[in-house]
Design a protein around this motif. Structure first.
Motif, PDB file in Angstrom:
ATOM      1  N   LEU A  96      36.399  36.263  38.431  1.00  0.00           N
ATOM      2  CA  LEU A  96      35.690  35.431  37.455  1.00  0.00           C
ATOM      3  C   LEU A  96      34.617  34.564  38.099  1.00  0.00           C
ATOM      4  N   GLY A  97      34.483  34.632  39.411  1.00  0.00           N
ATOM      5  CA  GLY A  97      33.497  33.804  40.100  1.00  0.00           C
ATOM      6  C   GLY A  97      34.136  32.561  40.688  1.00  0.00           C
ATOM      7  N   SER A  98      33.338  31.537  40.932  1.00  0.00           N
ATOM      8  CA  SER A  98      33.838  30.290  41.513  1.00  0.00           C
ATOM      9  C   SER A  98      34.445  29.406  40.434  1.00  0.00           C
ATOM     10  N   GLU A  99      35.456  28.640  40.818  1.00  0.00           N
ATOM     11  CA  GLU A  99      36.111  27.742  39.860  1.00  0.00           C
ATOM     12  C   GLU A  99      35.368  26.412  39.795  1.00  0.00           C
ATOM     13  N   ALA A 100      35.165  25.912  38.581  1.00  0.00           N
ATOM     14  CA  ALA A 100      34.510  24.616  38.357  1.00  0.00           C
ATOM     15  C   ALA A 100      35.491  23.711  37.619  1.00  0.00           C
ATOM     16  N   SER A 101      36.547  23.305  38.309  1.00  0.00           N
ATOM     17  CA  SER A 101      37.621  22.551  37.664  1.00  0.00           C
ATOM     18  C   SER A 101      37.197  21.121  37.351  1.00  0.00           C
ATOM     19  N   THR A 222      28.672  34.046  37.781  1.00  0.00           N
ATOM     20  CA  THR A 222      29.793  33.571  36.979  1.00  0.00           C
ATOM     21  C   THR A 222      30.517  32.402  37.630  1.00  0.00           C
ATOM     22  N   THR A 223      31.078  31.565  36.773  1.00  0.00           N
ATOM     23  CA  THR A 223      31.974  30.489  37.176  1.00  0.00           C
ATOM     24  C   THR A 223      33.007  30.335  36.074  1.00  0.00           C
ATOM     25  N   TRP A 224      34.139  29.711  36.394  1.00  0.00           N
ATOM     26  CA  TRP A 224      35.192  29.600  35.388  1.00  0.00           C
ATOM     27  C   TRP A 224      35.902  28.251  35.474  1.00  0.00           C
ATOM     28  N   GLN A 225      36.642  27.961  34.413  1.00  0.00           N
ATOM     29  CA  GLN A 225      37.288  26.658  34.302  1.00  0.00           C
ATOM     30  C   GLN A 225      38.485  26.750  33.358  1.00  0.00           C
ATOM     31  N   ARG A 226      39.527  25.986  33.673  1.00  0.00           N
ATOM     32  CA  ARG A 226      40.621  25.784  32.714  1.00  0.00           C
ATOM     33  C   ARG A 226      40.215  24.622  31.814  1.00  0.00           C
TER      34      ARG A 226
END
Length: 269
Positions: A96-101, A222-226
């Protein structure tokens, strides 16, 4: 037309195909940069845990101080809670790419400084979303005020250091909602550009309660987040002609919602 106005138009057009929950007569309010000062007090109170409901009620406070599973009380005047994190993903997120929490915020003055920029009337609850990796704070603010035509109005604002966007309704339309709050609207965008092409902006997306992960793709990166409290927040640097896609996944990796848009910005002042 200013850039922030144009991108809001573009982002809202992408969300128009997503079903929206109706809450009676709704008033759309959008403002930026408002600030107020108010008395601040960190209170200590008892709690009653209702296990059957999965809910914590704080005694001696109005009903809007209730806590749902995963929320944490930070302050009582006004009620401020750290929002609940989305369900943990049970699938491999490495593609999903890097996480941006979002990092929790516990500084009450810092939270209220941000909340007061968009609140109209009395703040009845602040839900902290957190701080992005870019150092942008984000909260959800519920407030109430009297309207000469509609009576008592409750507004729900998603606010960041960059901007804020609100929706409102008559108070009787939310009496049966959990805690008596205007709820999130899955599919709603809150998006802002700043001053010039390539400037820093934010892109907030409200997602279903069972969404575990949100992925943002911009021109293939892409980047992803919860999400926190059913809201995902990404910091953007859109340029004219950029394409983005947002996708929400449940804990098993199934797509719950997906939307894509081509960003067109007006370079005029």
């Amino acid at each position: 037309m200013k850039l922030d106005e144009q991108i809001r138009i573009n982002l809202r057009s992408a969300a128009q195909t997503v079903p929206r929950t109706e809450h009676g007569p709704v008033e759309r309010i959008e403002r930026r940069g408002r600030r107020r000062r108010r008395n601040r007090q960190l209170g200590v109170v008892g709690v009653v845990v209702l296990l059957a409901l999965g809910t914590v009620y704080v005694t001696g406070l109005r009903p809007e101080a209730f806590l749902t599973d995963g929320e944490r009380l930070l302050s009582t005047d006004p009620p401020i809670v750290q929002g609940a994190e989305a369900p943990e993903p049970e699938f491999d997120t490495s593609n999903l790419g890097s996480e941006a929490s979002l990092t929790p915020i516990i500084d009450i003055d810092r939270i209220l400084d941000l909340a007061e920029r968009e609140a109209e009337g009395e703040i009845i609850r602040v839900t902290v979303l957190g701080e992005t990796p870019d150092g942008v704070d984000a909260v959800v603010v519920h407030s109430e005020r009297e309207d000469p035509d509609l009576g008592r109005i409750q507004t729900r604002c998603v606010v960041t250091d960059i901007g804020g966007s609100c929706t409102g309704t008559q108070i009787e339309n939310v009496l049966d909602e959990p805690g008596g709050f205007l709820p999130p609207e899955p599919g709603r965008f809150h998006g802002y550009a700043v001053d010039s092409l390539g400037g820093r902006g934010d892109l907030a997306w409200e997602v279903p309660a069972d969404a575990s992960v949100v992925r943002l793709s911009v021109n293939g990166e892409t980047t992803w987040q919860r999400p926190i409290a059913n809201v995902a927040i990404f910091i953007t640097h859109f340029r004219d002609g950029d394409g983005f896609e947002l996708a929400a996944f449940d804990a098993q990796g199934n797509v719950l919602d997906r939307v894509s848009q081509l960003v067109r910005l007006d370079s005029g002042g």
